[in-house]
Design a protein around this motif. Structure first.
Motif, PDB file in Angstrom:
ATOM      1  N   CYS A 257     -15.358  13.461 -30.774  1.00 22.85           N
ATOM      2  CA  CYS A 257     -14.752  12.207 -31.206  1.00 22.85           C
ATOM      3  C   CYS A 257     -14.982  11.103 -30.197  1.00 22.85           C
ATOM      4  O   CYS A 257     -15.208  11.341 -29.014  1.00 22.85           O
ATOM      5  CB  CYS A 257     -13.265  12.376 -31.524  1.00 22.85           C
ATOM      6  SG  CYS A 257     -12.161  12.291 -30.143  1.00 22.85           S
TER       7      CYS A 257
ATOM      8  N   ALA B 123     -14.549  12.421 -22.090  1.00 26.94           N
ATOM      9  CA  ALA B 123     -13.482  12.281 -23.079  1.00 26.94           C
ATOM     10  C   ALA B 123     -14.017  12.440 -24.495  1.00 26.94           C
ATOM     11  O   ALA B 123     -15.169  12.133 -24.773  1.00 26.94           O
ATOM     12  CB  ALA B 123     -12.796  10.925 -22.923  1.00 26.94           C
ATOM     13  N   GLY B 124     -13.170  12.917 -25.382  1.00 28.38           N
ATOM     14  CA  GLY B 124     -13.535  13.032 -26.783  1.00 28.38           C
ATOM     15  C   GLY B 124     -14.085  14.379 -27.178  1.00 28.38           C
ATOM     16  O   GLY B 124     -14.482  14.584 -28.318  1.00 28.38           O
TER      17      GLY B 124
ATOM     18  N   ILE C   4     -13.355   7.416 -28.783  1.00 25.39           N
ATOM     19  CA  ILE C   4     -12.021   6.833 -28.634  1.00 25.39           C
ATOM     20  C   ILE C   4     -12.148   5.364 -28.273  1.00 25.39           C
ATOM     21  O   ILE C   4     -12.800   5.026 -27.278  1.00 25.39           O
ATOM     22  CB  ILE C   4     -11.248   7.558 -27.509  1.00 25.39           C
ATOM     23  CG1 ILE C   4     -11.246   9.059 -27.749  1.00 25.39           C
ATOM     24  CG2 ILE C   4      -9.841   6.999 -27.375  1.00 25.39           C
ATOM     25  CD1 ILE C   4     -11.013   9.865 -26.487  1.00 25.39           C
TER      26      ILE C   4
ATOM     27  N   THR D 107      -9.904   1.982 -27.393  1.00 24.85           N
ATOM     28  CA  THR D 107      -8.580   1.469 -27.089  1.00 24.85           C
ATOM     29  C   THR D 107      -8.728   0.072 -26.511  1.00 24.85           C
ATOM     30  O   THR D 107      -9.572  -0.168 -25.650  1.00 24.85           O
ATOM     31  CB  THR D 107      -7.832   2.399 -26.103  1.00 24.85           C
ATOM     32  OG1 THR D 107      -6.628   1.786 -25.705  1.00 24.85           O
ATOM     33  CG2 THR D 107      -8.661   2.716 -24.879  1.00 24.85           C
TER      34      THR D 107
ATOM     35  N   HIS E 218     -13.071   4.449 -24.529  1.00 22.68           N
ATOM     36  CA  HIS E 218     -12.479   5.230 -23.444  1.00 22.68           C
ATOM     37  C   HIS E 218     -13.400   6.409 -23.161  1.00 22.68           C
ATOM     38  O   HIS E 218     -13.632   7.234 -24.033  1.00 22.68           O
ATOM     39  CB  HIS E 218     -11.092   5.729 -23.837  1.00 22.68           C
ATOM     40  CG  HIS E 218     -10.527   6.708 -22.858  1.00 22.68           C
ATOM     41  ND1 HIS E 218      -9.912   6.323 -21.693  1.00 22.68           N
ATOM     42  CD2 HIS E 218     -10.537   8.058 -22.844  1.00 22.68           C
ATOM     43  CE1 HIS E 218      -9.554   7.395 -21.019  1.00 22.68           C
ATOM     44  NE2 HIS E 218      -9.912   8.457 -21.693  1.00 22.68           N
ATOM     45  N   ARG E 219     -13.934   6.461 -21.939  1.00 23.17           N
ATOM     46  CA  ARG E 219     -14.877   7.535 -21.612  1.00 23.17           C
ATOM     47  C   ARG E 219     -14.255   8.606 -20.728  1.00 23.17           C
ATOM     48  O   ARG E 219     -14.793   9.692 -20.600  1.00 23.17           O
ATOM     49  CB  ARG E 219     -16.096   6.964 -20.897  1.00 23.17           C
ATOM     50  CG  ARG E 219     -16.802   5.895 -21.696  1.00 23.17           C
ATOM     51  CD  ARG E 219     -17.942   5.301 -20.879  1.00 23.17           C
ATOM     52  NE  ARG E 219     -18.225   3.950 -21.309  1.00 23.17           N
ATOM     53  CZ  ARG E 219     -19.018   3.638 -22.337  1.00 23.17           C
ATOM     54  NH1 ARG E 219     -19.596   4.587 -23.009  1.00 23.17           N
ATOM     55  NH2 ARG E 219     -19.202   2.392 -22.684  1.00 23.17           N
ATOM     56  N   GLY E 220     -13.143   8.280 -20.074  1.00 20.14           N
ATOM     57  CA  GLY E 220     -12.468   9.261 -19.244  1.00 20.14           C
ATOM     58  C   GLY E 220     -13.019   9.307 -17.835  1.00 20.14           C
ATOM     59  O   GLY E 220     -13.980   8.620 -17.497  1.00 20.14           O
TER      60      GLY E 220
ATOM     61  N   PRO F 168      -3.009   6.309 -32.351  1.00 19.29           N
ATOM     62  CA  PRO F 168      -4.059   5.399 -32.815  1.00 19.29           C
ATOM     63  C   PRO F 168      -3.615   4.637 -34.059  1.00 19.29           C
ATOM     64  O   PRO F 168      -2.653   5.038 -34.724  1.00 19.29           O
ATOM     65  CB  PRO F 168      -5.210   6.355 -33.165  1.00 19.29           C
ATOM     66  CG  PRO F 168      -4.529   7.628 -33.545  1.00 19.29           C
ATOM     67  CD  PRO F 168      -3.290   7.719 -32.686  1.00 19.29           C
TER      68      PRO F 168
ATOM     69  N   ILE G  97      -9.779   6.152 -33.507  1.00 16.37           N
ATOM     70  CA  ILE G  97     -10.409   7.413 -33.152  1.00 16.37           C
ATOM     71  C   ILE G  97     -11.406   7.775 -34.238  1.00 16.37           C
ATOM     72  O   ILE G  97     -11.056   7.795 -35.422  1.00 16.37           O
ATOM     73  CB  ILE G  97      -9.353   8.530 -32.977  1.00 16.37           C
ATOM     74  CG1 ILE G  97      -8.523   8.252 -31.729  1.00 16.37           C
ATOM     75  CG2 ILE G  97     -10.014   9.895 -32.872  1.00 16.37           C
ATOM     76  CD1 ILE G  97      -7.424   9.238 -31.498  1.00 16.37           C
TER      77      ILE G  97
ATOM     78  N   HIS H 229      -6.811   0.352 -31.662  1.00 14.67           N
ATOM     79  CA  HIS H 229      -6.856   1.748 -31.226  1.00 14.67           C
ATOM     80  C   HIS H 229      -7.406   2.610 -32.359  1.00 14.67           C
ATOM     81  O   HIS H 229      -6.724   2.838 -33.358  1.00 14.67           O
ATOM     82  CB  HIS H 229      -5.458   2.235 -30.848  1.00 14.67           C
ATOM     83  CG  HIS H 229      -4.793   1.377 -29.820  1.00 14.67           C
ATOM     84  ND1 HIS H 229      -5.134   1.411 -28.494  1.00 14.67           N
ATOM     85  CD2 HIS H 229      -3.839   0.440 -29.916  1.00 14.67           C
ATOM     86  CE1 HIS H 229      -4.399   0.551 -27.822  1.00 14.67           C
ATOM     87  NE2 HIS H 229      -3.606  -0.068 -28.664  1.00 14.67           N
TER      88      HIS H 229
END
Lengths: 395, 395
Positions: free
Chosen positions: B222, B238-239, B224, B226, B231-233, B323, B212, B210
DNA sequence: TCACTTATGGCGATGGTCAAGCAAAAGTTC
DNA sequence: GAACTTTTGCTTGACCATCGCCATAAGTGA
C-alpha cells in the motif's frame, strides 16, 4: 511590509530563521551566522539587534580569540518568556511552568475530578498557575503561551473537545477563548496522548522523524509523529489502537461493545479485573503495577502477555508505518521491562527485517512528566516558529 | 538575489505562488489576484509577465465586463511542457506522455522483462519515449521531467533501487543520472505502489488529505498519503502490509518465511495456487480475475474471503491512521465489487464509528493507468512547486 | 456619438539589503 | 608597552522589488 532575502535555495532567511539556528545549535558569532545564512554582515547584525530587543537571544561567553578581538557569541535566551503547561487526566492533573527550552521550573501533581465540568476545572487551573508563578517570583505578563492536554478527542485547530466520553460538560467548550481571556496568552489544546508523544519526541530528538508513542494506562492509545509533526488523521481520530482486534481474545467483550479489543486484554483496567478474579486486590492500573513490582506471579505473567498482545498490534503497525522509534509509556509501562520484553519479542519476530533493523523500542524516558513537557513543546514550537518570531520582532 | 513580498501571514508570495493559485483554481483576472494575494496591482502584473514569458500561463477568455474595460483572465497553460511517465512492473510496462494537468496524450502498454537489467530496459524506455514524442509531433526539448515507477524499494531522494527482490542488476543503479543524461530533463523515481497512490490521490483530490491506496496484485502493498505527501517511513519501507499476520491463516507459509501473512492468503499468486489445487487452470492473478468474472464459484468465494482478510488488516490501520479514503487497486481489484464488499464488511464492523463515518472505501478509478498518472503527478508537483517556478522565471 | 466605468501600463518614490570602507574596540604576541 | 590581528559599529552609495499614482486604453449604456 517587510522584505526578505532569499537563499540560493529559495528559502527566506528572516529573524525567525536566525533564531531557529541558534535554538537548535549552540551559541554562534556574527561571522558564523554570515557563513551559515549567506546574508551580509550588516544584515545579520540588524537581525540580531531585533532579536536582542525582544530578549529572544542573549550575548553568551566569548569565542576563542585567534589573536585578535574576540567575537561575541549569541545564544538563544531560554528565559525570555515562560510557558504554562498542564496535563489533565480523568482523575489526576500535572501542572508545570517551564522556560523556552522545556525545562520545568515548578511542577505540581494533583488529584482532580475532570467531570466537574470545564468552568470549575479551568478556574482552578488558572488559580493554581497564578500560585505557581508567584512561587518562583514571576508574573503572568511573562507567559507567552499555555499548553493543555485533555483526556479525550480534541479538535486541535479550535481547541474544543469533541464528544469526549469521560468529560461530561466539556463537549465543544471553547477552552482557548476561556483560558486566553484569563491568562492573556495564546492557548493550545490537544489530546493527552498526542502531547505525550510530542514530549517523548522532544526527548529523543533529533534522532528520528517518525515516532510512535504508546500509552498503556487504563486504556491504550497512541500518538503518531511523522516528519516532526503530529498525525491526527482525517477526523482527528488517529492513534486509537486500543480497539484493534487481537487474535487471542475473541471471547473477551470490550467496553466499546466489540469483542477481542486490545484494550480488553492488555489495558490496565482489564488486567485489574483479571487479577481480582484471581483473588488479588487490584482496583486500577496502578495496583497492577504495584503487584508486578512486588513480584506477584499472576501479575507478571499477565503483564508479560499484555506486552505480547500490544506487540502483536504494533508489529502490524511497524510494517505499515515504518517508524524509527516506538516509545512505551503510561501508568502500566512503569512496571518496567516486563511489558517491553513482550513487545520486543513479538515485533522482532513478526515485522520485516528492513523495518526493524534500525527500530528502537524503548520505555518512556519522561515517565509521568511526558504530558507537561509535551504541552510545553507544543507551545514553544508555536511561539518560536520562524514566522511568529518575524512578526514579533517587526511589531 | 531577489526579494519577495510577504503576506500579513508571513507567507512569501512569488510568481510560483501565483501559478499555484491559477493551477488549482480557474482562470483569474489581475483584480482577482490582487484580492487573493494582497500584492499591489503593478506587482501582480509583473509576476504575470514573467509567467507569460515562460509560457506557464496563457490569456484566457475575457471576464464579464461590468460596464467598463473587460479584464483579461489568465489561466494555467497545461501545454507549456510535456511530461514522460512510465510504470514498470515485473512483466509489464506502461508508458505515457502527458501534459501539465496529467492528461495522457499518448499511452502504450508492453510486455517487459525487467530482469534483463537496467541498461537494456532503460535504453528501450528512452527509444520508446522518443517514438511516442515523434508520434504526436513534439520534441524532447519540450519535456520538463520524467517520472518512473519501479516494482521494488527505491530510495526516492537518490532514485536508486535498494535491494530489490525481483530486479536483478538494478541494485543501487543511478537511474536518474542515466536517464537524465539521455533525455535532458530531471528524473524522479519511486516505488510503483507509491506512484499509484499519488495517481489515485490526484483523481479524488481535493477531497481528502489522508489516503491509503492498496494494491492487490501478485502480492499486496500500500501507498500512504498524508497532508498531500507520501509517507515513506524511517527506512522507506512503509506500506508493506502484505506480510502483516492475519488470524485465520496460522498454517499457511508465506514466501517470506513467516506464517500467516496476508499476502499468503489474499495475494493473487496465493489464490492462483489454491485454484490450481481445486483443479482450475490459474497461472497468475489475471487468471484469478478471469475465473471470477466467469462466475466460477470457487474463485468468487476465494476472492470474497480475500477481501475479508484484507479488510481485517485495514480495520486495524483505520483505527491507527484514520484515513479519509481507502482505494483498492491492482490486478486483482479489477475483479470488481466482490473484493470491495469483503473489505467494507469487515472494516465497518471492526473499526471505530468516528473513524468510519466519513470513510470512503472504493475501487481505483484509474485502474491500470494509476501508475503512469501518478508518475506524471510526481513530476508535475516537483516542476511546478512554487520555489521551482520562482527559479525558472528568474533565470 | 458621448459620457461613464474599469482595466492596464508606465513612472517616480519608498524602503530594505548589500558591498565596501573606516575608525574604534579588544584582545594576542613579542 | 608596542605592534599586530580580528571583530564590531557605523556610514555611504548602489541596487532592486514593491508600492501608489496617473494617464491611457477599451469596453458599456444612453
Amino acid at each position: 511590509m517587510t522584505e526578505r532575502m532569499r537563499e540560493p535555495s529559495g528559502q527566506t532567511v528572516g529573524a525567525g530563521a536566525l533564531l531557529t539556528i541558534l535554538r537548535h545549535g549552540q551559541a554562534r558569532t556574527r561571522a558564523e551566522l554570515v557563513q551559515l545564512t549567506g546574508l551580509a554582515r550588516s544584515t545579520v547584525s540588524q537581525r540580531l539587534d531585533a532579536l536582542l530587543d525582544q530578549r529572544w537571544i542573549v550575548p553568551a561567553e566569548e569565542a576563542i580569540s585567534s589573536g585578535g578581538r574576540p567575537a561575541i557569541a549569541f545564544a538563544f535566551n531560554r528565559n525570555a518568556r515562560l510557558v504554562l503547561a498542564a496535563d489533565l487526566g480523568a482523575t489526576h492533573a500535572r501542572l508545570a511552568v517551564t522556560d523556552l527550552a522545556s525545562t520545568v521550573l515548578v511542577e505540581r501533581a494533583f488529584d482532580l475530578a475532570i467531570d466537574r465540568g470545564p468552568e470549575e476545572t479551568l478556574g482552578w487551573l488558572v488559580a493554581t498557575f497564578r500560585e505557581m508563578l508567584a512561587e518562583i517570583g514571576h508574573s503572568v505578563a511573562e507567559v507567552c503561551g499555555v499548553g493543555l492536554g485533555l483526556p479525550g478527542p480534541v479538535e486541535h485547530a479550535s481547541g474544543r473537545p469533541v464528544n469526549p466520553p469521560i468529560m461530561p460538560g466539556w463537549d465543544a467548550f471553547p477552552v482557548p477563548d476561556w483560558l486566553g481571556a484569563r491568562l492573556g496568552a495564546p492557548v493550545l489544546v490537544d489530546n493527552d496522548v498526542n502531547i505525550m508523544a510530542l514530549g517523548e519526541h522532544w526527548a529523543v530528538r533529533p534522532e528520528t522523524d517518525h515516532l510512535i508513542f504508546v500509552k498503556v494506562g487504563t486504556g491504550i492509545g497512541c500518538g503518531i509523529i511523522t516528519e516532526r509533526h503530529l498525525h491526527r488523521g482525517a477526523q482527528g481520530a488517529a492513534g486509537d489502537i486500543g480497539h484493534i482486534r487481537v487474535t487471542s481474545a475473541d471471547d473477551v467483550v470490550c467496553r466499546c461493545g466489540n469483542v477481542g479489543c486490545l484494550e480488553a486484554v492488555a489495558g490496565g483496567a482489564a488486567m485489574a479485573v483479571r487479577l481480582r478474579q484471581a483473588g488479588e486486590t487490584a482496583e486500577n492500573s496502578r495496583d497492577v503495577v504495584r503487584l508486578v513490582r512486588a513480584g506477584n506471579t499472576q501479575a507478571v505473567q499477565l503483564i508479560r502477555q499484555a506486552g505480547r498482545e500490544i506487540g502483536d498490534v504494533l508489529a502490524s503497525i511497524v510494517n505499515f508505518f515504518n517508524p524509527g522509534v516506538i516509545v512505551i509509556g503510561g501508568d502500566v509501562a512503569e512496571a518496567g521491562e516486563h511489558i517491553l520484553a513482550g513487545v520486543r519479542e513479538v515485533i522482532y519476530s513478526r515485522s520485516l527485517p528492513l523495518a526493524t533493523q534500525h527500530l528502537g523500542i524503548r520505555a518512556s524516558v519522561l515517565g509521568d512528566r511526558a504530558g507537561v513537557v509535551g504541552a510545553a513543546v507544543m507551545v514553544i514550537e508555536h511561539v518560536l516558529a520562524p514566522e511568529a518570531v518575524d512578526l514579533s520582532v517587526a511589531g
